[in-house]
Design a protein around this motif. Sequence first.
Motif, short mmCIF file in Angstrom:
data_model
loop_
_atom_site.label_atom_id
_atom_site.label_comp_id
_atom_site.label_asym_id
_atom_site.label_seq_id
_atom_site.Cartn_x
_atom_site.Cartn_y
_atom_site.Cartn_z
N ALA A 91 0.83 -1.21 0.00
CA ALA A 91 0.00 0.00 0.00
C ALA A 91 0.86 1.26 0.00
N LEU A 92 1.93 1.26 0.80
CA LEU A 92 2.82 2.42 0.84
C LEU A 92 3.57 2.61 -0.47
N SER A 93 3.84 1.52 -1.19
CA SER A 93 4.59 1.63 -2.43
C SER A 93 3.72 1.94 -3.64
N THR A 94 2.41 1.94 -3.47
CA THR A 94 1.51 2.24 -4.59
C THR A 94 0.55 3.37 -4.25
N VAL A 95 -0.34 3.13 -3.31
CA VAL A 95 -1.34 4.15 -2.95
C VAL A 95 -0.66 5.41 -2.43
N ALA A 96 0.35 5.23 -1.57
CA ALA A 96 1.03 6.39 -0.99
C ALA A 96 1.74 7.22 -2.07
N GLU A 154 8.62 -1.02 1.15
CA GLU A 154 8.20 0.19 0.45
C GLU A 154 9.31 0.74 -0.43
N ASN A 158 8.61 0.86 -4.36
CA ASN A 158 7.98 2.10 -4.87
C ASN A 158 8.79 2.82 -5.94
N ALA A 310 -0.43 10.41 3.12
CA ALA A 310 -0.27 9.19 2.33
C ALA A 310 -0.17 7.96 3.24
N SER A 314 -2.90 4.93 3.36
CA SER A 314 -2.39 3.62 2.94
C SER A 314 -2.48 2.57 4.03
N THR A 315 -2.23 2.96 5.26
CA THR A 315 -2.16 1.97 6.34
C THR A 315 -3.46 1.84 7.13
N GLN A 325 2.31 4.88 12.59
CA GLN A 325 2.03 5.76 11.44
C GLN A 325 2.88 7.02 11.49
#
Length: 492
Positions: A91-96, A154, A158, A310, A314-315, A325
Motif C-alpha cells: 500500500a505504501l509503495s503504490t497508494v502512498a 516500500e 515504490n 499518504a 495507505s495503512t 504511522q
Amino acid sequence: MDELPLVLGSGAAVLLASVLAVRFSIRLGLPSLLIYLGIGVLIGEAGLGVEFDNPELTQSLGLAALVMILIEGGLTTTWSEVRPNLGPGLALSTVAVGVTVVVTGSALHWLFGLEWETALLWGGVLASTDAAAVFSVLRSAGIGKRLSSILELESGLNDAPTYIVVVLLATGTTMDWTLPLQVVYQLVAGGLLGFGIGLAGAWALRRAALPATGLYPLATVAMCVLAYAGAQFALASGLLATYVAGVVLGNSRLPHRSNTLSFAEGVGWIAQIGLFVLLGLFAAPSRMLDAVVPGVVAGLLALLVARPLAVLISTAPFRVPWREQAFLSWAGLRGAVPIVLATIPLAEGRPGAQELVDAVFVIVIVFTLLQAALLGPLAKLFGVAGASEPREMQVDAAPLEELGAVLLQVRILRTSRLHGVYLAELRLPKGATVSLVVRGEQSFTPEHTTRLQEDDQLLVVTTQQARRATERRLRAVDRAGPIARWKGERGD
C-alpha cells in the motif's frame, strides 16, 4: 593509453576514500550517502574543477546503479520477516505514491503558480523513498522488525511506480482512459517476470556444479540483471522485476548463499558510492542558493503534509497504530532516487527541469540530515525502537556433482538451541552425516557422544534426496532443541 593509469588510480583513490568515509560518517552520526555526495562535489567544478554536465549519461548510470542497489536489497530481504507486513508495504509503495504526487503537486501549484503538469512532476520526483538510504540507515538504526520490514518493502517496491509516473509526465504522454491500464500492466508484468526469472534462476543454480565458488554470486546477480532487461524489453517495469527476482533468489536454497549475499552487499556499496559521487559531480553549488527556498518549501510539504496523509490513507485498512504511522511518516528517507528521477525531465528538455534538479539536491541534503538525525530519538519517543533480534541459523550449500551429494556448512549461533545438543540427538535423516566439527582453531571428526557448542561450525554431507529433510531438521533443532518435533517445530 597514457591516461589509463591516471583514470584507474583516481577511481581507486575515490573508492578507498569513500570506503573510509563510512566509518567517519558512523562516528558523526551522518548518513554515508551525504559523504559520497560531498566527495563528488569536491571533485566537481566547485572543487578540483572536473566538469560533468550530461543529464542523459547521469540518468543511464543512475538507473544502472539503482538496479544494483535493488539487487542487493532484494537478495538480503528475508521473506519470512516481510511476509506478515506485505499489505502495508504494498500500500505504501503504490497508494502512498499516488497520494504524495497529488497532494505535493496541488500544494506547489497553489503556492508557486506552477503549471499542473510541472507541479505534478515535482510531486512524482519527491514521491519515492530511497532504497539505498533505507537499506543502509534503517538496518542499523535499532528499529523494530515490523516497521523496518514495512519500510524496506516500500523502498524496494515504490521505485517502479514513481519511475513510471515521472516518465509519463516528463514525456508528455497523452492522458486518456488507457493510461491506468498501461501502469497496471507494467507493474503486474514486471512483478511476474521477476518472479518467474527468480524461480528459474534458483532452479538452475541449485543443479549447476560450477567450477569455482565465485561464479555463483556472479550468476545470481546476472539473473537479476536479466530480469530487469527482460521486463524492459516487454515494456514492463524493470525495476520491479529486479527487486522481485532478488527476493526470490535471496530466499531460495542457493549454493554458497553466504558468499552470494556478501558479494551482493559489496556490489551494492560500490553502486551507492559510484552513484552519489556521480551525482555530486553533476551538482552545481553555484545554482543551489537560488533553489534553497523552493527546495525547502517543497521538502516540508512532502514531509509534513503529503507523507503523513499518504501513510494514513495507505495503512488505515491494516489498523496500524498511530505511533507507528507517525514514525512511518518521518522515516520516508530520500536519497539518490529523486535526483535520478529529476534528470529524466532535464534530459527531455522540459521547461523548469534545471530548477527541479537544483531543488531536489537541496531537499536531499537538508532533509536527509534532518530525518536521519531524529530517526533514533523519534523511534524511542513513539515507542517503536527494538533491540536487534537474533538471526536464524544459515545453512550454506555446495553441490558435489560427481558424488551426487551436497556439502552443508552450518554455524551454531550463540542464541541457537543446537548448543548443548549431543550429535545422536540430531537424528538426521538417512543419507546425511556430520563429517567434521570445527571448534575454535581445532577440527575433529565427531562421535555420537559429541556435544555441540555455540560458535561451532559443522560440515554435513547429504545426498541430494535427503538435503531438504536435513536442512529442515537442522533448522527445527536450531529453533526448538532436540525435542523440536514434540513442540510442533518442523523447520519449515
